[in-house]
Design a protein around this motif. Structure first.
Motif, mmCIF file in Angstrom:
data_model
loop_
_atom_site.group_PDB
_atom_site.id
_atom_site.type_symbol
_atom_site.label_atom_id
_atom_site.label_comp_id
_atom_site.label_asym_id
_atom_site.label_seq_id
_atom_site.Cartn_x
_atom_site.Cartn_y
_atom_site.Cartn_z
ATOM 1 N N ALA A 396 31.818 25.106 -31.291
ATOM 2 C CA ALA A 396 33.016 25.705 -30.284
ATOM 3 C C ALA A 396 33.723 24.783 -29.730
ATOM 4 O O ALA A 396 33.094 23.711 -29.059
ATOM 5 N N ASP A 397 35.011 25.104 -29.299
ATOM 6 C CA ASP A 397 35.808 24.068 -28.670
ATOM 7 C C ASP A 397 35.330 23.795 -27.181
ATOM 8 O O ASP A 397 35.206 24.829 -26.480
ATOM 9 N N GLY A 398 35.245 22.811 -26.790
ATOM 10 C CA GLY A 398 34.772 22.423 -25.513
ATOM 11 C C GLY A 398 33.227 22.811 -25.135
ATOM 12 O O GLY A 398 32.830 22.635 -24.223
ATOM 13 N N ALA A 399 32.468 22.906 -26.211
ATOM 14 C CA ALA A 399 31.122 23.155 -25.925
ATOM 15 C C ALA A 399 30.271 22.210 -26.494
ATOM 16 O O ALA A 399 30.606 21.588 -27.514
ATOM 17 N N ASP A 400 28.943 21.923 -25.874
ATOM 18 C CA ASP A 400 27.959 21.050 -26.567
ATOM 19 C C ASP A 400 27.607 21.395 -28.011
ATOM 20 O O ASP A 400 27.824 22.623 -28.322
ATOM 21 N N GLY A 401 27.109 20.411 -28.856
ATOM 22 C CA GLY A 401 26.566 21.151 -30.092
ATOM 23 C C GLY A 401 25.363 22.055 -30.240
ATOM 24 O O GLY A 401 24.607 21.910 -29.020
ATOM 25 N N PHE A 402 25.375 22.720 -30.943
ATOM 26 C CA PHE A 402 24.342 23.879 -30.934
ATOM 27 C C PHE A 402 23.184 23.349 -32.099
ATOM 28 O O PHE A 402 23.535 22.734 -33.060
#
Length: 461
Positions: A396-402
């Protein structure tokens, strides 16, 4: 020291047979004799109103017979009902500190938990979980219903209320209600549990949800993105090639410009705030579904999934290269992805040996092989099933890796988390197959979608 909150006063049922304790903010009601207990959670006018409804009927059969009766009733009366999972249920939380471990116990198998999806009268897809309990000659069915995306946050209250249901003091005795139907057994699971459990095959259906959408080749999908990137949905003098003809036939392009629907699909591809990717393998190459999320909708671009690749279900594409492209409300996305991935109701059994040589696992994934030496009946049955291994990834934009999750799905013997762990004796890496309930996978996918959409950390991965 903060004083503990007082225990709420029990609410007595309509006929005085049962009582329960509604959670804070839940409003108990009294409606008609067929419903012994009910409580609802006030909601906005345009929001599906969560509820817990308890019915009670005399019953002299086993919980296995009660389960089959309830499953038959749900699938025959609810619109577009799809059974997600069937398993045991611990009425006392201290007996099972963590639900959804996929391993049944002597106490959990005394009750049942049925999770399902169906459409409300207004067409909205909703989540249902029923708890089945036998109490002193009464069959008690505790039905909880809410919007799919609300299940994650309401589970604690719903489970607490379900566990609070109990016979009322001085409640009436049930009349005689003999049971004559004898449902089938799952022989492998019954032997593993040393307790007869029902055959879940009738509810392991490959049917999915109405696809809607369009069939497009990868080239047409690429052209759809190019038109959106052109600013006004047009690339100068648009050359009418095969891709443009496809888009025109699908109603996505008209007079060289994107239509309203075409513009929506193109914008979602180009401006998606989050993306998910499921990759499945049945021993013959990878098969994909990609999701592009924007606002409260998502675009799914799919190849054939479990139902088509493993079960032989129809994939009515015009040609072998065609992808299915369709918009999905975020409220239905987890359910659509679970249909593609294939988990269905099953008695998940812990196989022995639980740690498998990576070479043996890779060989079985490539095609049928003999089970590992020392395999017990549970592992043998699992090894004999068609295999479908899939993993889910998100960004997701602006989120850390999942984190990624890998799962083995089989048609009849359930689903297993797949991971590499060191052998405690040799220290060498081994493949661990750990049973996991389909209901947990639905929650995990929904949690990942919400985490990607809202930019928070996932809670279940």
């Amino acid at each position: 020291m903060t004083p503990s909150a007082p225990t709420p006063t029990p609410t007595l049922g309509y006929l005085g047979i049962l009582q329960f304790r509604p959670a804070p903010h839940w409003v108990p009601e009294s409606v008609r004799p067929e419903i012994e207990l009910i409580a609802t959670l006030p909601a906005d006018e345009d929001t599906f109103r969560p509820s817990i409804v308890v019915t009670v009927n005399p019953f002299e059969g086993s919980v296995r017979e009660f389960s089959v009766k309830a499953l038959t009733g749900l699938t025959s009366t609810l619109r577009d009902c799809r059974i997600v999972d069937v398993g045991g249920w611990e009425r006392r939380p201290e007996d099972r500190p963590q639900d959804h471990l996929g391993i049944e116990t002597d106490t959990s198998l005394q009750s049942r938990r049925i999770e399902y999806l169906h459409r409300a009268d207004n067409g909205r897809l909703v989540s249902g979980v029923d708890h089945l309990v036998l109490m002193d000659g009464w069959a008690v069915q505790i039905s909880t219903t809410c919007a799919v995306q609300d299940r994650l946050f309401l589970t604690a209250d719903l489970e607490t209320m379900a566990r609070s249901v109990e016979p009322a003091p001085a409640g009436m005795a049930p009349p005689s209600a003999p049971v004559t139907a004898e449902p089938g057994y799952d022989a492998t699971a019954s032997a593993a549990f040393d307790l007869p459990v029902e055959d879940l095959t009738p509810w392991q259906r490959p049917d999915g949800m109405d696809r809607g959408g369009d069939w497009l080749t990868p080239a047409a999908v690429e052209r759809l993105q190019e038109l959106g990137a052109a600013g006004h949905g047009r690339l100068g003098r648009l050359e009418r090639d095969r891709s443009v003809a496809e888009l025109e036939a699908a109603g996505l392009v008209e007079d060289g410009r994107l239509t309203e629907v075409g513009d929506l699909l193109s914008a979602t591809l180009l401006e998606s705030a989050f993306r998910l990717r499921l990759t499945g393998s049945a021993g013959s190459g990878d098969h994909l579904v990609q999701v592009f999320g924007l606002s409260d909708v998502a675009l799914m671009v799919s190849q054939p999934g479990f139902g088509e690749r493993v079960l032989g279900g129809p994939w009515e594409a015009p040609g072998p290269e065609h992808l299915h492209v369709g918009m999905v409300p975020l409220s239905e996305l987890s359910a659509r992805l679970l249909v593609w991935a294939g988990p269905s109701p099953a008695w998940n059994l812990l196989p022995t040996p639980a740690l498998i040589e990576p070479g043996a696992y890779d060989g079985r994934l490539a095609g049928p092989t003999s089970p590992p030496a020392g395999a017990d009946p549970a592992l043998t049955a699992l090894w004999d099933q068609p295999w479908w291994v899939w993993r889910i990834e998100a960004d997701a934009d602006g989120a850390d890796g999942f984190p990624e999750t890998t799962v083995l799905t089989t048609p009849q013997r359930g689903t297993y988390r797949v991971g590499l762990v060191p052998d405690p004796v040799t220290g060498q890496d081994r493949v661990l197959l750990w049973p996991v309930e389909s209901s947990f996978l639905l929650a995990l996918v929904e949690d990942l979608i919400q985490a990607a959409h809202f930019g928070r950390a996932p809670q279940l991965s």
